[in-house]
Design an enzyme around this catalytic site. Structure first.
Site, PDB file in Angstrom:
ATOM      1  N   TYR A   4      -9.507 -22.792   4.825  1.00 43.33           N
ATOM      2  CA  TYR A   4      -9.370 -21.729   5.807  1.00 43.33           C
ATOM      3  C   TYR A   4     -10.496 -20.719   5.602  1.00 43.33           C
ATOM      4  O   TYR A   4     -10.709 -20.233   4.490  1.00 43.33           O
ATOM      5  CB  TYR A   4      -8.021 -21.029   5.685  1.00 43.33           C
ATOM      6  CG  TYR A   4      -7.880 -19.918   6.699  1.00 43.33           C
ATOM      7  CD1 TYR A   4      -7.567 -20.215   8.020  1.00 43.33           C
ATOM      8  CD2 TYR A   4      -8.128 -18.594   6.355  1.00 43.33           C
ATOM      9  CE1 TYR A   4      -7.480 -19.226   8.973  1.00 43.33           C
ATOM     10  CE2 TYR A   4      -8.050 -17.588   7.298  1.00 43.33           C
ATOM     11  CZ  TYR A   4      -7.721 -17.912   8.599  1.00 43.33           C
ATOM     12  OH  TYR A   4      -7.654 -16.920   9.549  1.00 43.33           O
ATOM     13  N   ARG A  10       0.846  -1.197   0.000  1.00 43.49           N
ATOM     14  CA  ARG A  10       0.000   0.000   0.000  1.00 43.49           C
ATOM     15  C   ARG A  10       0.876   1.240   0.000  1.00 43.49           C
ATOM     16  O   ARG A  10       1.693   1.411   0.903  1.00 43.49           O
ATOM     17  CB  ARG A  10      -0.914   0.007   1.227  1.00 43.49           C
ATOM     18  CG  ARG A  10      -1.929  -1.113   1.215  1.00 43.49           C
ATOM     19  CD  ARG A  10      -2.897  -0.927   2.344  1.00 43.49           C
ATOM     20  NE  ARG A  10      -3.715  -2.118   2.517  1.00 43.49           N
ATOM     21  CZ  ARG A  10      -4.429  -2.370   3.607  1.00 43.49           C
ATOM     22  NH1 ARG A  10      -4.418  -1.499   4.608  1.00 43.49           N
ATOM     23  NH2 ARG A  10      -5.151  -3.462   3.695  1.00 43.49           N
ATOM     24  N   ASP A  20     -12.246 -17.094   7.116  1.00 43.39           N
ATOM     25  CA  ASP A  20     -12.416 -16.001   8.059  1.00 43.39           C
ATOM     26  C   ASP A  20     -13.829 -16.109   8.631  1.00 43.39           C
ATOM     27  O   ASP A  20     -14.684 -16.805   8.073  1.00 43.39           O
ATOM     28  CB  ASP A  20     -12.236 -14.651   7.355  1.00 43.39           C
ATOM     29  CG  ASP A  20     -10.775 -14.335   7.080  1.00 43.39           C
ATOM     30  OD1 ASP A  20      -9.919 -14.767   7.866  1.00 43.39           O
ATOM     31  OD2 ASP A  20     -10.495 -13.659   6.068  1.00 43.39           O
TER      32      ASP A  20
END
Length: 369
Positions: free
Chosen positions: A350, A178, A352
């Site tokens: 996996y 970023r 979230d």
């Protein structure tokens, strides 16, 4: 008229099981939820220590761009404005994460995005890696030597228990860079921590539903299965089929919790330790998730470890061998007429938190009639 005591037996009270049970109850279904642990909530379970909600199985930070899922969880508990802004510690030097202009300034004293891009491009060019063969080469070809050596290599090798040169390149598909001074780890529009801890979310989902803890489905699966017309199974898919094709591989974690008689230990909820020589990957200071002002604090050191039966399977190792093995188990699962599989262990992926909630909501809408 059904001869079963329940419409649904739900094996596992983590997010998938709790959301599915809630949705079934909304449809007027009678559910029994069982869990082999002594508490509900799976890995989002919190333990109150000196007024601090300790994330017992590692840090859980809720984040999503899906307004529907955000509104769904906020029915049960209000979320605070916690923003995940972890710090990396490499041999005593501190760096902001994710990689952003603050990080680049800390590394090279560059002050503009143009300077930062040039520095990274220069380091990548010097390495001349046109066809990366492993994780190390993949990462170097994307961010150059300084970022890789200080902030990726040691942490990744600890996490996976292997040299980065022995790990496949696909594990690091992308490394977000970023070029702004923004330490917000997630790009998602909504994020926060439940005020009062994640147990409030679990309790809200399971309110009015019969739950039995410290009950192992596999100790008497015939009995448990006989109680309900349908079973929702959220455990390990290979265990459900008695490991007939072999065991799926995972990485596990060990946690070392400590109560400290000080108000503030590290000034941040999450500090990563990125050098290989430090055995833990990070230290969590739980009170900062809820902006706590208690006179004491609780920290947790997180140690990655090899998975073995009896340990908690946290991270699926989705390499080619395990993916092929999961396909075999999945082929059996789709033939089941009385069992619905869901969650990170049953789906061997996996997730979230917002993703597992989304998966549970989708499954419930498609299967509850």
């Amino acid at each position: 008229m059904s001869t079963y005591k329940y419409d649904y037996l739900i094996v596992g009270s983590g997010l998938f099981g709790a959301v599915y049970a809630y949705m079934a109850k909304q449809k007027g279904k009678k559910c029994l939820v069982i869990d082999r642990r002594s508490h509900t909530g799976g890995n989002i379970y919190c333990e109150n220590v000196n007024g601090i909600n300790v994330h017992k199985y590692g840090a859980h930070i809720f984040h999503t761009n899906d307004k529907g899922i955000w509104d769904f969880v906020n029915q049960f508990v209000e979320f605070n404005r916690y923003t995940n802004s972890p710090i990396a510690n490499f041999k005593g030097e501190l760096f902001n994460l994710p990689f952003n202009m603050n990080t680049f300034y800390q590394l090279w004293k560059v002050k503009t995005p143009e300077e930062a891009r040039a520095k990274i491009a220069e380091q990548v060019k010097e390495l001349g890696l046109s066809e990366p063969q492993n994780l190390e080469e993949q990462a170097l070809s994307m961010v150059g030597g300084d970022i890789y050596q200080k902030l990726i290599k040691g942490y990744t090798e600890k996490q996976w228990g292997r040299a980065a040169t022995d790990l496949p390149s696909f594990i690091i598909k992308r490394l977000p860079l970023r070029f702004t001074y923004d330490n917000n780890y997630f790009n998602d529009k909504y994020q926060g921590i439940p005020i009062g801890g994640y147990n409030k979310l679990t309790e809200g989902l399971l309110e009015g539903i019969e739950v039995k803890t410290a009950c192992d489905f596999f100790e008497d699966r015939a009995y448990w299965s006989s109680l309900a017309e349908m079973t929702v199974y959220t455990g390990k898919i290979d265990e459900f089929y008695d490991y007939r094709f072999g065991e799926l591989n995972y990485r596990s974690l060990d946690f070392e919790h400590a109560i400290l008689e000080i108000e503030n230990y590290q000034g941040n909820a999450v500090v990563n330790y990125t050098e290989r020589e430090v055995p833990y990957t990070r230290i969590i200071e739980h009170k900062h998730f809820e902006f706590g002002t208690q006179p004491t604090t609780v920290i947790t050191k997180e140690y990655p470890s090899e998975y073995a039966l009896g340990k908690e399977p946290y991270y699926p190792i989705n390499d080619e061998g395990n993916t092929e093995l999961f396909r075999k188990y999945s082929a059996l699962a789709v033939k089941e007429e009385k069992v619905i599989f869901g969650g990170r262990l049953a789906e061997y992926r996996y997730y979230d938190m917002h993703q597992v909630i989304g998966s549970a909501l989708k499954s419930a809408r498609e299967t509850i009639v």
